[in-house]
Scaffold this motif. Structure first.
Motif, short mmCIF file in Angstrom:
data_model
loop_
_atom_site.label_atom_id
_atom_site.label_comp_id
_atom_site.label_asym_id
_atom_site.label_seq_id
_atom_site.Cartn_x
_atom_site.Cartn_y
_atom_site.Cartn_z
N ILE A 112 0.72 -1.10 -0.37
CA ILE A 112 -0.03 -0.02 0.33
C ILE A 112 0.95 1.32 0.13
N THR A 113 2.19 1.52 0.71
CA THR A 113 3.37 2.20 0.66
C THR A 113 3.39 3.08 -0.72
N LEU A 114 3.91 1.50 -1.08
CA LEU A 114 4.41 1.69 -2.26
C LEU A 114 3.36 2.19 -3.60
N ALA A 115 2.29 1.71 -3.01
CA ALA A 115 1.16 2.33 -4.38
C ALA A 115 0.87 3.92 -4.10
N ALA A 116 0.75 4.22 -3.20
CA ALA A 116 0.70 5.47 -2.89
C ALA A 116 1.64 6.63 -3.31
N GLU A 117 3.03 5.95 -3.14
CA GLU A 117 4.45 6.90 -3.57
C GLU A 117 4.54 6.71 -4.99
N THR A 118 4.13 6.11 -5.44
CA THR A 118 4.32 5.66 -6.56
C THR A 118 2.95 6.75 -7.64
N ALA A 119 1.58 6.71 -6.67
CA ALA A 119 0.45 7.17 -7.26
C ALA A 119 0.83 8.71 -7.17
N ARG A 120 1.45 8.81 -6.39
CA ARG A 120 1.88 10.49 -6.73
C ARG A 120 2.67 11.39 -6.68
N LEU A 121 3.88 10.59 -7.37
CA LEU A 121 5.14 10.78 -8.40
C LEU A 121 3.95 10.25 -9.63
N ALA A 122 3.55 10.03 -9.78
CA ALA A 122 3.00 9.85 -11.65
C ALA A 122 2.10 10.64 -11.67
N GLY A 123 1.46 11.29 -10.78
CA GLY A 123 0.58 13.01 -10.47
C GLY A 123 -1.03 12.13 -10.62
N SER A 124 -0.93 10.66 -10.03
CA SER A 124 -2.53 10.24 -10.10
C SER A 124 -3.30 10.70 -8.78
N SER A 125 -2.21 10.94 -7.70
CA SER A 125 -3.16 11.03 -6.19
C SER A 125 -3.58 12.11 -6.50
N CYS A 126 -4.08 13.09 -5.01
CA CYS A 126 -4.09 14.01 -4.66
C CYS A 126 -4.11 13.20 -2.62
N PRO A 127 -4.13 14.74 -1.59
CA PRO A 127 -3.61 14.35 -1.07
C PRO A 127 -4.62 14.13 0.79
N SER A 128 -5.97 14.04 -0.17
CA SER A 128 -7.16 12.90 0.70
C SER A 128 -6.88 11.80 0.30
N LEU A 129 -6.23 11.17 -0.68
CA LEU A 129 -5.79 9.82 -1.00
C LEU A 129 -4.70 9.03 -0.43
N ASN A 130 -4.19 10.19 -0.86
CA ASN A 130 -2.20 9.85 0.26
C ASN A 130 -2.41 9.84 1.42
N LYS A 131 -3.61 10.49 2.62
CA LYS A 131 -3.52 11.04 3.47
C LYS A 131 -4.41 9.51 4.34
N LEU A 132 -5.44 9.32 3.64
CA LEU A 132 -5.50 7.95 3.15
C LEU A 132 -5.08 6.35 2.97
N CYS A 133 -4.24 6.90 2.46
CA CYS A 133 -3.09 5.27 2.56
C CYS A 133 -2.67 5.41 3.76
N ASN A 134 -1.69 6.48 3.89
CA ASN A 134 -1.17 6.67 5.32
C ASN A 134 -1.80 6.21 6.50
N ALA A 135 -2.80 6.63 6.83
CA ALA A 135 -3.88 6.72 7.68
C ALA A 135 -3.73 4.33 7.71
N ALA A 136 -4.36 3.74 6.42
CA ALA A 136 -4.49 2.75 6.86
C ALA A 136 -3.17 1.99 6.95
N VAL A 137 -1.85 2.27 6.29
CA VAL A 137 -0.48 1.92 6.72
C VAL A 137 -0.24 1.88 8.60
N ALA A 138 -0.11 3.32 8.67
CA ALA A 138 0.20 3.08 10.29
C ALA A 138 -1.23 2.03 10.67
N PHE A 139 -2.17 2.35 10.93
CA PHE A 139 -3.33 1.77 11.81
C PHE A 139 -2.68 0.13 11.54
N GLY A 140 -2.28 -0.73 10.34
CA GLY A 140 -2.47 -1.90 10.53
C GLY A 140 -0.99 -2.53 10.91
N LYS A 141 -0.05 -1.40 11.45
CA LYS A 141 1.44 -1.26 11.77
C LYS A 141 1.15 -1.89 13.62
#
Length: 365
Positions: A112-141
């Motif tokens: 999930i972390t790799l997916a969020a980073e790739t989307a951000r660099l590719a320009g397909s993401s947005c702050p709210s989606l990036n935050k959602l992915c990061n929040a989910a990963v932090a929760f999983g850990k």
């Protein structure tokens, strides 16, 4: 609103073999294809058992399938769609491992972390989606540090022991915790146990009192055994359908998910044992309750973000209006074009900062 459009690989593993172990390269190439047809932010996630688009609008299934070079007609039964709050919670559950075929796995967090980073660099993401992915990963850990997520109920081992009580020689494939728990239970009843390992470097994991054998010799070992227990976590079947038929009428027990044995009359799965997996259900309940709290924190962040965006927009409007009112005075200063441009930008920036500062000062009073 968040939408999830996904494909479940476990419903037809052979269709997705070309997507395995391609990581960042696959994400970039597929995301570029998707950006040509999707005009809204999204994150593409590909794990060992699924591919998903997390988007702020609904994604047609064929868009994902074409981007992954899949035949839409061939994977129809693998599709799923989730939306709204359920879709957001789904990402938290995914990161914790409680909906993974290999229950409780944690490798999905890195995916999930790799997916969020790739989307951000590719320009397909947005702050709210990036935050959602990061929040989910932090929760999983957090869940993996707080609870013992990867559980294998003793009730399964007891049920298998009852079924093989009259079988002396047992072959077990796999070296994971599931295999070790079953082997330990069977040793209590005096069975002779051979364990076939895909990775011979893991021989140190097998229990005292059992014998390690080569994975390449598993068919010969299966013919020796009175019963075969598969507890491997591999993506592909340990025995083919033809090999299972050769071993019949010996019972074969498949304790893996995704399944490690093909559907054959002599194959018994966990669902056939009729046992309650109380430990697993308890973990699922605990994690889902925690996910609701983590999701509420994400929603709170999103609301604050929307407030900030609205404040930024109002500040911009006030700054532009200020420039309009000051325009004739600025022109009368007789500045060069560059000097006038810099002054106007400075005024806009100063007014925006002053407006936002005063807003927060008032809110703190």
């Amino acid at each position: 609103m968040i939408y999830v459009s996904g494909l479940d690989f476990t419903r037809d593993i052979t269709q997705f073999s070309h997507l395995q172990n391609r990581g960042e390269e696959l994400l970039y190439s597929a995301s570029r294809k998707l950006m040509k047809v999707l005009r809204f932010p999204f994150v593409l996630i590909v794990t060992c058992d699924r591919a998903e688009i997390i988007g702020i609008k609904k994604v047609p299934s064929e868009s994902l399938e074409r981007a992954l070079s899949l035949n839409p007609a061939a994977v129809t039964k693998c599709r799923y769609h989730i939306e709204g709050e359920e879709a957001e919670l789904h990402l938290f559950h995914l990161a914790s491992g409680i909906i993974s075929p290999l229950f409780g796995e944690d490798t999905v967090q890195g995916q999930i972390t790799l997916a969020a980073e790739t989307a951000r660099l590719a320009g397909s993401s947005c702050p709210s989606l990036n935050k959602l992915c990061n929040a989910a990963v932090a929760f999983g850990k957090e869940m993996h540090s707080k609870y013992r997520i990867r559980v294998f109920d003793r009730s399964i081992a007891d049920a298998v022991a009852a079924r093989v009580s009259n079988d002396r020689n047992i072959l077990i494939t796999g070296s994971g915790e599931n295999a070790r728990i079953v082997a330990s239970r069977l040793l209590e009843d005096g069975h002779v146990i051979h364990i076939a390992l895909r990775d011979e470097s893991k021989t140190f994991l097998i229990l005292p009192g059992t014998s390690a054998v080569s994975y390449d010799d598993r068919m010969k070992e299966a013919e020796w055994a009175d019963a075969v227990i598969s507890a491997s976590s591999g993506l592909y079947y340990t025995f083919t359908e033809a090999e299972c038929e050769r071993i019949a009428p010996k019972r074969m027990y498949d304790l893996a998910f995704p399944y490690d044995l093909p559907p054959c009359p002599n194959v018994v799965r966990i669902s056939d044992l009729g046992v309650e997996e109380k430990e697993k259900e308890n973990v699922i309940s605990l994690v889902k309750a925690e996910a609701l709290k983590a999701h509420a924190e994400y929603i709170s962040w999103q609301e604050r973000s929307e407030e900030r965006d609205a404040l930024e927009e109002r500040a911009e409007e006030v700054a532009i209006e200020s420039i309009r009112r000051l325009s004739s005075h600025i022109v009368s200063l007789g500045l060069s074009p560059d000097e006038e441009k810099n002054l106007r930008l400075s005024v806009i920036d100063s007014v925006k900062k002053a407006y936002i500062t005063k807003h927060y000062e008032r809110s703190c009073m």
